[in-house]
Design an enzyme around this catalytic site. Structure first.
Site, PDB file in Angstrom:
ATOM      1  N   GLY A 128      63.302  80.520 130.616  1.00  0.00           N
ATOM      2  CA  GLY A 128      63.411  79.582 129.257  1.00  0.00           C
ATOM      3  C   GLY A 128      64.855  79.951 128.603  1.00  0.00           C
ATOM      4  O   GLY A 128      65.317  79.264 127.874  1.00  0.00           O
TER       5      GLY A 128
ATOM      6  N   ARG B 204      72.267  90.740 132.695  1.00  0.00           N
ATOM      7  CA  ARG B 204      71.230  91.742 133.282  1.00  0.00           C
ATOM      8  C   ARG B 204      71.879  91.557 134.992  1.00  0.00           C
ATOM      9  O   ARG B 204      72.490  90.521 135.378  1.00  0.00           O
ATOM     10  CB  ARG B 204      70.002  91.277 133.278  1.00  0.00           C
TER      11      ARG B 204
ATOM     12  N   ASP C 277      54.095  87.323 134.634  1.00  0.00           N
ATOM     13  CA  ASP C 277      55.777  86.955 134.440  1.00  0.00           C
ATOM     14  C   ASP C 277      56.604  87.943 134.225  1.00  0.00           C
ATOM     15  O   ASP C 277      57.816  87.702 134.323  1.00  0.00           O
ATOM     16  CB  ASP C 277      55.642  85.613 133.739  1.00  0.00           C
ATOM     17  N   ASN C 278      56.101  89.112 133.606  1.00  0.00           N
ATOM     18  CA  ASN C 278      57.265  90.046 133.461  1.00  0.00           C
ATOM     19  C   ASN C 278      57.061  91.354 134.455  1.00  0.00           C
ATOM     20  O   ASN C 278      57.415  92.225 134.136  1.00  0.00           O
ATOM     21  CB  ASN C 278      56.700  90.487 131.969  1.00  0.00           C
TER      22      ASN C 278
ATOM     23  N   ASP D  92      62.274  92.637 131.492  1.00  0.00           N
ATOM     24  CA  ASP D  92      62.016  92.029 130.385  1.00  0.00           C
ATOM     25  C   ASP D  92      61.659  92.950 129.234  1.00  0.00           C
ATOM     26  O   ASP D  92      60.468  93.065 128.861  1.00  0.00           O
ATOM     27  CB  ASP D  92      61.028  90.894 130.472  1.00  0.00           C
TER      28      ASP D  92
END
Ligand code: AMP
Ligand code: MG
Length: 535
Positions: free
Chosen positions: A90, A181, A266-267, A276
């Protein structure tokens, strides 16, 4: 991997594809705040010849270099135990891959470079405070020897971003920032879960092939041999590898006292890298029930002591997602079943190393009790985890010789005094009256172990100093650096950036203050002990 055919930037469900092409949204006035020279070198950037203005422009998303193909990927995830459907990058935009000096292909990813098709209701931006936290902590973890995605740069955008930090109706405009990153891969468990949830087996299979091909050259032969059994065994080996690297990562978190804070699927990286950095935190006073994440303060799902169990729950979700391709529930289950045992073996070994004991001590019948009693000691009153282990180095090296018996009886409490937070009704040495015997007894048992498994003091010191950091990025230290940076003073930030690069070195003046306990004022302050997902 298949791309989303739509290239307009609006929020939508995307299926049958792994990513959507999307351009970063330009920022007003990018300024380079920090650059990790180590990461720059790895990705093949020569920082001496780079133009600082262009670095800021490229790593804020204002300028694309030839060959860059910006895109956001789509994934799903289980958030706090519940299936959340499509999430996706996102506010992360991959610029592309660069072949580094070490022959590793690094993906460069901007975080906070504007909205993507996966931004849902949000703005795709990131505030300075969360970007500083991500930048410093990624690099701190790397230097501590914890697997992590890296941070190349931190750029101030010149724009403001509005955030309601504690979701309590107090929004404020904050400075915006972009972190670049770097990682060999940003693929998450959630990348597999989404096509699995949608029953898109073709995409799932394609993704598994892609990931094994890029990350595990050793499995290529079996993967592409054309034999179904070989193929299945390659996929199972890949999954077993994800399990091992994930457990290794969590073990390293436990070693240094790190709490991720948002271990949603999702992390979770399929490479077992810490990814994250949101409302993460560092343990000051040892407490397995602690979480820095105020969003999780009721359930405490992601508390310190729960991280290995949560990692296994997440791996179970990944196994479920892989099942339609692998179709061997028994084999997947047997890999999952082996995890607690393997973790326990590794945990005992890690604990032995923190105590300066050689591997032979692991087989000692009294070793389990030594660890259980240590756990009991560490929670009986507030004790700083980092300082405690660091103090134990001196204790261990002084009490090797049997001749030291008498003198050592009382001295564990002296040795670890700098780690004690004040308590009521304590001895002058800081030990609560009720806990005196706990310290005495454990000191005695530990000394017996040191004598039973003797090591040259210099070796013991060297071993213990390599696994027990002298410096960790305490929550209040980062918060101080953020506060001063927001006022335009980067001194504290630069000091922390220097210290995280040598976390196992003893701190001498003028840096001594960075190796002391958390001050009382920081124990109940926003940003220091309480953090939310707002970033
Ligand atoms: P996180 O809790 O930071 O891992 O984020 C969970 C999901 O929310 C991911 O899909 C993120 O990309 C998305 N997200 C978080 N913050 C933002 C933001 N400011 N703009 C757009 N998407 C966001
Ligand atoms: Mg995330």
């Amino acid at each position: 991997m298949p791309a989303d055919p739509v290239t307009d930037n609006y929020c939508r469900p995307v299926s049958g594809a792994l990513y959507s092409r999307v351009q970063p949204t330009p920022v007003a006035d990018p300024k380079l705040l920090a650059l990790s020279n180590d990461v720059a070198e790895r990705v093949g950037l020569n920082t001496r010849t780079c133009d600082q203005t262009q670095l800021a422009s490229v790593f804020s998303g204002n300028e694309l270099l030839p060959g860059m193909d910006p895109h956001a990927t789509v994934y799903g995830g289980h958030q706090f135990g519940h299936w959340a459907g499509q999430l996706g990058d996102g506010r992360a935009i991959n610029l592309g891959d660069v072949l580094g000096a070490d022959d590793i292909a690094w993906t460069l990813q901007l975080k906070g470079a504007g909205a993507t098709p996966y931004s849902r209701q949000a703005d795709g931006r990131a505030v300075l405070r969360s970007s500083v936290r991500e930048f410093l902590c990624s690099e701190a973890m790397h230097h501590l020897g914890v697997p992590t995605t890296r941070a190349l740069s931190l750029v101030l955008t010149g724009d403001t971003v509005v955030r309601d930090m504690f979701y309590d109706g107090n929004p404020r405009a904050e400075p915006g920032a972009v972190v670049c990153r770097a990682s060999p891969s940003f693929i998450r468990f959630g990348h597999f879960e989404l096509p699995a949830a949608r029953g898109d087996v073709a995409l799932l299979e394609n993704l598994l092939d892609f990931v094994i091909t890029t990350d595990r050259p050793d499995l290529h032969g079996r993967l592409s041999s054309g034999d179904a059994t070989d193929r299945r065994s390659a996929c199972l080996d890949w999954f077993a590898g994800v399990c091992d690297s994930t457990q290794f990562m969590v073990l390293q978190w436990m070693r240094v006292g790190f709490v991720h804070g948002v271990m949603n699927t999702d992390n979770m990286s399929v490479l077992g890298l810490t990814i994250d950095y949101g409302p993460y935190g560092w343990i000051d006073d040892y407490n397995p029930d602690w979480t820095p994440n105020t969003t999780d303060s009721e359930q405490r799902r992601y508390r310190f002591g729960q991280q290995a169990a949560v990692a296994r729950w997440n791996l179970f979700q990944l196994a479920n997602a892989l099942y339609p391709v692998i179709q061997d529930a028994e084999a997947l289950q047997s890999i999952l079943n082996s995890l607690p045992g393997k973790y326990e073996v590794a945990r005992r070994k890690m604990q032995a190393s923190k105590l300066g004991l050689p591997d032979e001590a692991l087989g000692d019948p009294a070793f389990t009790e030594l660890l259980d009693d240590l756990e009991h000691l560490l929670v009986c009153q507030p004790i700083d985890m980092t300082i405690f282990y660091r103090c134990l180095i001196d204790f261990a090296c002084e009490h090797d010789a049997p001749a030291a018996n008498e003198r050592s009886q009382a001295s564990l409490s002296d040795a670890i005094a700098p780690a004690l937070y004040p308590v009521e009704a304590s001895d002058p040495d800081g030990i609560a009256v009720a806990n005196r015997s706990i310290f005495k007894q454990w000191g005695r048992s530990y000394r017996q172990f040191l004598q039973r498994y003797p090591l040259n003091a210099m070796t013991r010191r060297k071993n213990m100093s390599a696994v027990n950091p002298a410096f960790v990025l305490r929550n209040y230290l980062v918060q101080q650096a953020i506060d001063t940076l927001e006022q335009g003073d980067s001194t504290e930030f630069e000091t922390l950036f220097r210290l995280i690069q040598q976390p196992y070195e003893c701190l001498a003046e003028p840096d001594r203050r960075f190796a002391t306990r958390r001050p009382a004022w920081a124990s109940n302050r926003a940003g220091c002990s309480m953090l939310s997902c707002s970033s």
